[in-house]
Design a protein around this motif. Sequence first.
Motif, PDB file in Angstrom:
ATOM      1  N   VAL A  11       0.867  -1.169   0.000  1.00  0.00           N
ATOM      2  CA  VAL A  11       0.000   0.000   0.000  1.00  0.00           C
ATOM      3  C   VAL A  11       0.904   1.218   0.000  1.00  0.00           C
ATOM      4  O   VAL A  11       1.713   1.400   0.923  1.00  0.00           O
ATOM      5  N   LEU A  13       0.993   4.838   0.584  1.00  0.00           N
ATOM      6  CA  LEU A  13       0.157   5.879   1.180  1.00  0.00           C
ATOM      7  C   LEU A  13       0.960   7.174   1.241  1.00  0.00           C
ATOM      8  O   LEU A  13       1.623   7.476   2.236  1.00  0.00           O
ATOM      9  N   GLY A  14       0.872   7.932   0.175  1.00  0.00           N
ATOM     10  CA  GLY A  14       1.640   9.158   0.085  1.00  0.00           C
ATOM     11  C   GLY A  14       0.890  10.360   0.631  1.00  0.00           C
ATOM     12  O   GLY A  14      -0.283  10.279   1.014  1.00  0.00           O
ATOM     13  N   GLU A  15       1.606  11.480   0.704  1.00  0.00           N
ATOM     14  CA  GLU A  15       0.959  12.738   1.110  1.00  0.00           C
ATOM     15  C   GLU A  15       1.446  13.846   0.203  1.00  0.00           C
ATOM     16  O   GLU A  15       2.608  13.875  -0.222  1.00  0.00           O
ATOM     17  N   ALA A  39      -2.317   6.001  -2.934  1.00  0.00           N
ATOM     18  CA  ALA A  39      -3.119   7.183  -2.632  1.00  0.00           C
ATOM     19  C   ALA A  39      -2.203   8.322  -2.225  1.00  0.00           C
ATOM     20  O   ALA A  39      -1.101   8.095  -1.717  1.00  0.00           O
TER      21      ALA A  39
END
Lengths: 44, 109
Positions: A11, A13-15, A39
């Motif tokens: 997974v 999970l970026g920002e 994401a």
Amino acid sequence: MRELLEGKKVVALGERDGVPGPAIEACVEAAGGDVVLSATECFV
Amino acid sequence: MDLGSQEKIKKLADEHDRDKLLVVLGAPDAEAAEIAAETIVFGDPTYAGALAEAQLGLDVYHVLEDEIQSEVPDDVWEDQVGVMADTLEAEDLAEAVRNMRTKEGNEED
């Protein structure tokens, strides 16, 4: 030595203000991982 | 963590062997990284999302940790992460996420 990512379901999970999902995804796939979710979260 | 992401991760944890499932974070600061890692390992600390009390216990890393970077080809790393690796506080981020992994390991003993 490629152990952690190769063959794993990952997974990403970026920002937005950090490292975004597509960048993590590209790194993981280059290391032999299989990205199952990518994401980029954005907190304001 | 975004509530939609929590639902998707919970569903993936139900669908896949948890030993083969891993989360890589791109949080910009240690506090955000810690909360995201805590959510992945122990459940949503705000009790707002699908991962509230879920305790998935998944492996979680920050993309800037050595364990991740060492596996990525240098050219890909430079293209995709390069600038952010210099801008963000990689050590603080790594420590925040590593602490959650260590805490999870201790609680399993």
